[in-house]
Design an enzyme around this catalytic site. Structure first.
Site, PDB file in Angstrom:
ATOM      1  CG  ASP A   6      -0.418  -0.034   2.665  1.00 14.26           C
ATOM      2  OD1 ASP A   6       1.093  -0.094   2.715  1.00 14.26           O
ATOM      3  OD2 ASP A   6      -1.053   0.657   3.413  1.00 14.26           O
TER       4      ASP A   6
ATOM      5  CE1 TYR B 291       7.777   4.040   1.018  1.00  9.80           C
ATOM      6  CE2 TYR B 291       7.242   5.219  -1.153  1.00  9.80           C
ATOM      7  CZ  TYR B 291       8.122   4.319  -0.527  1.00  9.80           C
ATOM      8  OH  TYR B 291       8.957   3.724  -0.941  1.00  9.80           O
TER       9      TYR B 291
ATOM     10  CG  PHE C 224       8.642  -0.221  -3.807  1.00 11.80           C
ATOM     11  CD1 PHE C 224       8.787  -0.362  -2.655  1.00 11.80           C
ATOM     12  CD2 PHE C 224       8.051  -0.845  -4.735  1.00 11.80           C
ATOM     13  CE1 PHE C 224       8.658  -1.827  -2.112  1.00 11.80           C
ATOM     14  CE2 PHE C 224       7.481  -2.115  -4.134  1.00 11.80           C
ATOM     15  CZ  PHE C 224       8.053  -2.762  -3.075  1.00 11.80           C
TER      16      PHE C 224
ATOM     17  CG  HIS D 164       9.092  -5.452   1.363  1.00 18.69           C
ATOM     18  ND1 HIS D 164       9.481  -4.470   2.009  1.00 18.69           N
ATOM     19  CD2 HIS D 164       7.872  -5.433   0.843  1.00 18.69           C
ATOM     20  CE1 HIS D 164       8.650  -3.292   1.442  1.00 18.69           C
ATOM     21  NE2 HIS D 164       7.619  -4.115   0.821  1.00 18.69           N
TER      22      HIS D 164
END
Length: 754
Positions: free
Chosen positions: A593, A595, A606, A716
Site C-alpha cells: 500500500d 507510503y 515504492f 521485501h
C-alpha cells in the site's frame, strides 16, 4: 483353543470401534485367523487437535471393543508407534497375510499416514483393502448422483458381527494412560464411551428425547437433551451411520402409523434424517479436497484475513469477549467438549467475522476441544461459517440477538457466566448497558458487534463481486455443491408436478448458491471510470469499475477523505495505470500500500514525490540496483516515474492509505480491482516479468499462470527483511528475461535532477 501362529488377516481399527456393521472384520474373518489391531499413533496423540478428553473417551471405546472381540474369541491388540513401523514389526513377528480397514476421511496427518501404509503394503506385496463405512465416496468424479450412492449404502442392511474369531497370541501394550501418551489428563465432564453407551443414547433419543428436536435443537437451553448426542459415537465409530439412519427410519414409520403419537415426532425425525445426510455431504468435501483443512476452498478469499491479534483470540478462547452468550458457549465447550450446532456456528462466526481472525487458528482450537471432532465436518463448517466457500449465503451471527432469541431469560448465560448472576434479565444479554455494569467483574465488549459485522460483510461482499470469485464459486460448486435441490426438482417434473415457486430474495439466492452466481441478470450501477485512464485499461477493467464493490469503495473513500487525511491525493491514485498503458506493460513491480507520510505517495509503488526524502525501503532498492547493475548510479531523488514510462507497472495492491496508519485501507475494496489488474496483465500473450517482493506480494503469485511469463520473488526491501532482499539481483534478472524473448530491456538509470 490353542493360539494361532499362521499369517494373519490384520483388521486395523481406526474410527470404527465396533464389531457390528463392520465389513472389514467380516471379510477378514472369512479368509483366516484375524488379528484386531489398534495403533496409538504419536503424531495423532501430539496433534494440536488431540487432548486428554479424547484419550479418555477413546480408551472407554477400546475397553468395550476389546470385550466384544474377546467374547468372539480373540483379544484386541494395541500397539503404539508410527503406523508403518508398527505394521513392519508385526509382520516380522507373525506375518501379515492381508491388511483390512475402513476408509478414513481424517486430518492431514491421517491422510499422509494412509499413503505411507499403502506404499509399504505395495512394496511388501501385502494386500491392503479399505472399505467404505458411510456415504463418503473415495475418488468421486462428480457430485451428480452422489445422493443416490449415499442412499444405496445407507439402505443396505447393517451387518452382524462374526460368529467366532479364532484366538491369536500377540503381545499388546494395553491402554495408554495420559502420561504414556504424553497428553494432559482429562479435565472435562464427558459421557461414557463405547457401543453400549452409544446404543442407549440412540434409543433414548428416538424414544423420548427427540420429540421436539426440530424446535429445540437451536437453543443451548434445550439442545443438551433434545439433540441426539450421537456425534461422538459416530466420530469414534461405536455405531455406524447406517445403523442410525435405519433406526431413525424405523422409528419414523412407527410414529407415522400410530394415531396416538405426538405429531412433532414426524417433523423432528425427518429433520434429524436430513442432518444424517448432511453429515456425509460435508465429509465428502474433505475427502475430495484434503487441502481444505489448510486453505480456503474458494481461492478468491486467500488474502481476505490476516492472522489477527493474539489478544483477541485469547479472550475469545477463554470466554472473556464481553458478549454473554458467546462467552457462555466457550466456557461450556471448555468444560464439556460439546455445543449444539447453532452455537458452534456462532462461535466460529464471532472469531472469523467480528474479530476478523483467520479461521485456521480458532478452527484448530475448536477441533481440540470438540469431543466429537470429525475433521471433514469441522473444517467444512469452519469455512462455511467464515464465508470462504462462496456458494452459500453470507451468514454473520449477531451474538446479542442470538442471546435474546436462544436464551431469553438468561438462564444459560447465568449458569456458565456466574459473574453476571446479579444482572437484571432486561440487561443480561447486553450487560454493558446496565447502570451497575461498572461493579461487575466482567469485561466490556471486545468489539462493537454491529460495526464489526458491517465491516466484515463489506469486505466479504467486495471479494464476491470479482470475476475471479465467480470462477472459483463455479469450480467449488461443481466439486462440492449439493445436488439435492436439483434432484428434488427433477423428481417433481418426472411426477408431472409444477415447479415450486422460488422467492427471489438475495438470501434465498445466495443460500441456494447457484442462481445469483451462475445465471440470471442482475441490475448493475453505471461504471465509475477514473479520469485519464488509457483506453486499454478502461476496456480491460470495465467489469471491475461497474462492480458493486467498486461503488462501495468509492463511498468509503468519500467518507474517509471527509473525516481523515488520505494519501495519495485523489488525482494521483491511479497514476500507475495512467502512466503505463496495458499494451506497454512489460514489468510489474507489486507493492502493498502507499507510503503513509505527508507528501510521499503519488500513485506509484515504492516511488515518492520529487524533493521528498528517500524512504528506507527505496534506499535499499537503490542500493541493490547499484550492486546488481554497477553502471547505474543511485539518484538523489525517489521518483520512479521514468521506469513507469518504459513499461514498468508500479502497482500497489491497495491504492490509498490513511495518514500515519499503514494498511488502514486493506480489505476495504481495492484488492478485487488490483487482483483484476494482475490477471489482465497475466492474460497478455507477450512475456511480462512480475517482481514480487515480500510475503504479501508473493501471495499474488497464484494469479500469474501464463507460462510465457517470468516471476521473480524475494524478501521485501524493508529494513526488517532486507537480508532476504540483498543479493537477489532482480534488475539484471528482469532485463535478462526480457532480452531472452527480444523485448527491449529497462534502463534503470533515473534522471539525475528532478
Amino acid at each position: 483353543m490353542p493360539p494361532v501362529h499362521a499369517p494373519l488377516q490384520v483388521v486395523w481399527f481406526k474410527k470404527d470401534l465396533r464389531v457390528h456393521d463392520h465389513l472389514p472384520l467380516l471379510e477378514a474373518a472369512a479368509r483366516g485367523p484375524v488379528l484386531p489391531l489398534y495403533i496409538y499413533e504419536p503424531e495423532q496423540l501430539q496433534h494440536p487437535e488431540f487432548g486428554g478428553h479424547h484419550l479418555q473417551y477413546l480408551n472407554d471405546c477400546l475397553t468395550e471393543l476389546g470385550g466384544a472381540l474377546q467374547a468372539l474369541g480373540t483379544p484386541l491388540v494395541c500397539r503404539a508407534g508410527e503406523a508403518v513401523e508398527v505394521l513392519s514389526a508385526l509382520h516380522a513377528e507373525t506375518g501379515i497375510a492381508a491388511l483390512w480397514a475402513h476408509e478414513e476421511t481424517g486430518n492431514g496427518v491421517s491422510y499422509a499416514r494412509d499413503r505411507r501404509v499403502r506404499a509399504w503394503c505395495r512394496a511388501g506385496g501385502i494386500p491392503f483393502t479399505e472399505l467404505p463405512q458411510n456415504g463418503v465416496v473415495r475418488r468421486l468424479h462428480s457430485r451428480d448422483g452422489w445422493a443416490a450412492l449415499w442412499e444405496e449404502r445407507m439402505g443396505a442392511s447393517p451387518l452382524k458381527p462374526p460368529v467366532q474369531l479364532p484366538a491369536v497370541s500377540v503381545p499388546s501394550v494395553g491402554l495408554l494412560e495420559p502420561a504414556d501418551a504424553r497428553v494432559a489428563p482429562n479435565h472435562k465432564s464427558l459421557p461414557p464411551g463405547g457401543r453400549p453407551a452409544a446404543k442407549r443414547t440412540l434409543d433414548s433419543f428416538l424414544a423420548v428425547r427427540g420429540v421436539d428436536y426440530m424446535r429445540e435443537m437451536s437453543s443451548p437451553l434445550t439442545a443438551e437433551a433434545s439433540c441426539s448426542r450421537l456425534s461422538a459415537p459416530l466420530a469414534f465409530g461405536t455405531v455406524s451411520l447406517r445403523e442410525v439412519v435405519q433406526a431413525t427410519r424405523q422409528r419414523l414409520a412407527a410414529v407415522k402409523g400410530d394415531p396416538e403419537a405426538d405429531p412433532s415426532w414426524v417433523r423432528s425425525l425427518r429433520s434429524f434424517e436430513s442432518r444424517l445426510h448432511w453429515h456425509c455431504h460435508f465429509m465428502q468435501r474433505l475427502e475430495t479436497e484434503p487441502d481444505m483443512e489448510f486453505r480456503n476452498l474458494n481461492r478468491a478469499f486467500d488474502d481476505l484475513r490476516p492472522q489477527g491479534a493474539r489478544d483477541s483470540f485469547d479472550r475469545w478462547a477463554a470466554g472473556q469477549t464481553g458478549y454473554p452468550l458467546q462467552d457462555a458457549c466457550m466456557r461450556m465447550l471448555n468444560e464439556t467438549g460439546w455445543l449444539n450446532f447453532r452455537m458452534r456456528a456462532m462461535t466460529i462466526s464471532f472469531s472469523s467475522q467480528l474479530l476478523w481472525l483467520h479461521w485456521r487458528v480458532p478452527g484448530e482450537y475448536l477441533a481440540h476441544h470438540w469431543l466429537d471432532n470429525e475433521p471433514g465436518i469441522h473444517w467444512a463448517q469452519v469455512q462455511m461459517q467464515s464465508s470462504t466457500v462462496g456458494i452459500n449465503q453470507v451468514r454473520i451471527y449477531n451474538p446479542t440477538k442470538q442471546a435474546r432469541d436462544q436464551d431469553p431469560t438468561g438462564e444459560f448465560i447465568r449458569r456458565w457466566v456466574p459473574e453476571l448472576a446479579e444482572v437484571p434479565t432486561d440487561f443480561i444479554h447486553a450487560p454493558w448497558t446496565w447502570s451497575g455494569a461498572g461493579r461487575l467483574k466482567y469485561p466490556a465488549p471486545i468489539v462493537d458487534a454491529e460495526r464489526a459485522m458491517r465491516a466484515a460483510k463489506a469486505k466479504i461482499m467486495a471479494a464476491r463481486q470479482t470475476g475471479f470469485f465467480q470462477e472459483e464459486a463455479r469450480r467449488v460448486y461443481e466439486l462440492h455443491g449439493s445436488r439435492k435441490k436439483a434432484v428434488m426438482r427433477a423428481e417433481r417434473r418426472a411426477n408431472g408436478l409444477p415447479e415450486k415457486p422460488v422467492r427471489r430474495t438475495q438470501a434465498v439466492l445466495d443460500m441456494a448458491g447457484q442462481p445469483s452466481l451462475f445465471g440470471g441478470k442482475t441490475a448493475t450501477a453505471p461504471p465509475i471510470v477514473p479520469a485519464g485512464l488509457p483506453e486499454s485499461w478502461r476496456e480491460a477493467l470495465a467489469p471491475e469499475f461497474a462492480a458493486p464493490s467498486f461503488h462501495q469503495l468509492k463511498d468509503f473513500l468519500i467518507e474517509e477523505r471527509r473525516t481523515h487525511r488520505v494519501y495519495p491525493p485523489a488525482p494521483d491514485v491511479f497514476n500507475a495505470l495512467r502512466w503505463t498503458p496495458l499494451e506497454q506493460v512489460k514489468v510489474l513491480i507489486l507493492g502493498q500500500d502507499p507510503y503513509h507520510g505527508a507528501g510521499q505517495a503519488h500513485g506509484l509503488s515504492f516511488s515518492v514525490q520529487p524533493g521528498v526524502r528517500i524512504p528506507p525501503s527505496l534506499h535499499n532498492i537503490f542500493k541493490e540496483l547499484h550492486t546488481d547493475v554497477p553502471d547505474v548510479l543511485p539518484p538523489q531523488h525517489g521518483d520512479l516515474s521514468a521506469w513507469a514510462q518504459q513499461g514498468v507497472l508500479l502497482l500497489n495492491a491497495v491504492l490509498t492509505v490513511r495518514a500515519g496508519q499503514p494498511n488502514s485501507h486493506a480489505g476495504m475494496g481495492w484488492e478485487p480491482l488490483t487482483d483484476a489488474v494482475i490477471r489482465v496483465v497475466n492474460a497478455k500473450p507477450e512475456r511480462v516479468v512480475f517482481v514480487l517482493w515480500g510475503a504479501y506480494a508473493r501471495k499474488k503469485a497464484r494469479l500469474i499462470t501464463g507460462p510465457q511469463h517470468v516471476t521473480i520473488q524475494s524478501g521485501h526491501p524493508s529494513p526488517l527483511s532486507v537480508a532476504h532482499f540483498t543479493g537477489t539481483r532482480p534488475f539484471s534478472r528482469v532485463n535478462a528475461a526480457l532480452e531472452e524473448v527480444n523485448i527491449a530491456p529497462i534502463d534503470w538509470q533515473l534522471p539525475a535532477g528532478l
